[in-house]
Design an enzyme around this catalytic site. Structure first.
Site, short mmCIF file in Angstrom:
data_model
loop_
_atom_site.label_atom_id
_atom_site.label_comp_id
_atom_site.label_asym_id
_atom_site.label_seq_id
_atom_site.Cartn_x
_atom_site.Cartn_y
_atom_site.Cartn_z
N HIS A 153 0.83 -1.20 0.00
CA HIS A 153 0.00 0.00 0.00
C HIS A 153 0.87 1.26 0.00
O HIS A 153 0.37 2.36 -0.27
CB HIS A 153 -0.90 -0.01 1.24
CG HIS A 153 -2.16 0.78 1.09
ND1 HIS A 153 -2.32 1.82 0.19
CD2 HIS A 153 -3.36 0.70 1.75
CE1 HIS A 153 -3.52 2.34 0.30
NE2 HIS A 153 -4.18 1.67 1.24
N ASP A 368 -8.43 -13.24 -15.85
CA ASP A 368 -8.44 -14.50 -16.60
C ASP A 368 -7.05 -14.72 -17.18
O ASP A 368 -6.63 -14.04 -18.12
CB ASP A 368 -9.49 -14.43 -17.72
CG ASP A 368 -9.59 -15.72 -18.51
OD1 ASP A 368 -8.78 -16.64 -18.26
OD2 ASP A 368 -10.46 -15.80 -19.39
#
Length: 425
Positions: A153, A368
């Site tokens: 982060h 994907d």
């Protein structure tokens, strides 16, 4: 259920091409500096292909190759973070683990607590030090796969993390039309001296986490409930996130009895993506921490009328994060002084917050890698209390709320009768 994990192999993956010398010093922006030293985690679950069966070693190696390629685009991720000031883009590479899981994927999905999913990740979430990125390739007993990702982060918000994964998946599928990330955050928000502010404020391991699922019918019922406010006349009805935020706030206040603490200030926080609020707007593939928190001060009155008006208060607080807000953020130290004061109030126990963050409509289910889209995508439990993370359900007909509270607060919250009328657990 408990997940039993065995690490099979550890590798360091380096970029497929060296980073040019003039890009070796990547400065953290002011907003990067303010972000907590934790990892943004992502869990992606892929089922066994019933006909072909995954050749998992082949998939592991294919991912390794595509990972090396994506690191050439996202070169800071293969470097090392230094002193909350910059990334040394030295191409030392990222940690890539292979692990065996003793249970079946279906059992894990149906019965695993959010805290157990942390075992599918390469790092402890609160140990974000030098490594910007790590990947764990988990193989279940049935042949199903889980990709566990940790991205620091300190250099990336949730959208940057998910955009990275989406681009990595596109490369793995063999696509060549790749949107290159833009690394301009330190130019737009130059780094500052933030001494006196501790970005780690609020990080804790003493948190209880539970996942609640709101089906579409429940969400629409709540939207209709809060659309009756006179302050929303001639306006659009509450969004899904607005309605769920208000509802969860109302059940949180009821369960924790905040009315009995009049000396404490309570805030609702919603992170806001700054990219669209810049002048000119930034593309989504702008990499970094481009967010600030909209602060709503709700009444501790949990009446139906007050909760209806709370939708308008949330909208008002978010609307204040506009182009003028961003301009001031870029120009001066006013914001730094404000968050220092807020952090001090938090430490002294004078302020309590309920934080809401939404990953709904983010590209969670677009990862994907050539095997199909994930059957489930989400997050393990995180390292902050009083935090609610919204995510779309896999089938798209509802929203999952990952709720983090103190143990004693969760014990009351999860048994709240009105909450249980609208959720499945």
């Amino acid at each position: 259920m408990k997940l039993e994990i065995e690490i099979i192999s550890k590798e360091i993956i380096k970029p497929s091409s060296p980073t040019p010398d003039h890009l070796h010093h990547y400065k953290l922006s002011f907003l990067d500096q303010l972000s907590p030293p934790v990892y943004n985690p992502l869990i992606l679950l892929y089922p066994t292909d019933g006909e072909l069966k995954f050749n998992n070693l082949e998939k592991y190696n294919e991912l390794k190759q595509s990972l090396s390629q994506i690191l050439a685009y996202y070169y800071p991720l293969a470097g090392r973070i230094k002193d909350n000031r910059f990334v040394d883009c030295n191409d030392e590479g990222i940690l890539y683990l292979q692990a065996q899981v003793s249970s079946k994927l279906s059992d894990a999905v149906d019965n695993t607590e959010p805290t157990e999913f942390k075992k599918l990740l390469p790092f402890e979430l609160d140990q974000a030090q030098e490594f910007p990125l790590g990947i764990q390739f988990n193989i279940f007993k049935c042949g199903g796969i889980c990709l566990g990702l940790c991205l620091s982060h300190k250099i990336a918000d949730a959208l940057s993390t998910l955009t990275f994964v989406k681009t990595w998946a596109a490369i793995a599928r063999g696509e060549v039309d790749i949107a290159c990330p833009e690394f301009v955050s330190a130019t737009l928000f130059p780094p500052r001296n933030i001494s006196g502010f501790n970005p780690a404020t609020g990080i804790t391991k003493n948190v209880a986490t539970k996942r609640f699922v709101f089906r579409s019918t429940s969400i629409e019922s709540l939207r209709a409930r809060y659309a009756t406010s006179t302050s929303l006349e001639n306006q659009r009805p509450p969004s899904r996130i607005e309605a769920l935020s208000v509802f969860i706030w109302s059940r949180f206040t009821a369960a924790t009895e905040v009315e009995s603490s009049p000396s404490k200030k309570y805030l609702m926080l919603h992170p806001v993506n700054l990219r669209r609020r810049m002048n000119p707007p930034l593309p989504e593939h702008s990499f970094g921490n481009y967010y600030r928190l909209a602060i709503t001060i709700p009444s501790t009155d949990s009446s139906r009328e007050e909760n209806c008006d709370l939708v308008n208060k949330i909208r008002s607080s978010i609307s204040k994060i506009d182009k003028e807000y961003v301009r001031k953020l870029q120009e001066g130290n006013e914001h730094l002084d404000f968050i220092k004061e807020r952090a001090d109030s938090f430490i002294r126990g004078e302020m309590a917050t309920l934080n809401f963050t939404s990953l709904c409509r983010f590209p969670l289910y677009e990862a994907d890698f050539g095997w199909s889209k994930p059957m489930w995508a989400g997050s393990p439990s995180l390292t902050f209390k009083n935090l609610v993370v919204f995510m779309d359900t896999a089938c798209g007909d509802g929203i999952e709320a990952l709720v983090h509270l103190k143990e004693e607060d969760m014990a009351k919250f999860k048994e709240d009768e009105e909450l249980l009328q609208f959720v499945t657990c």
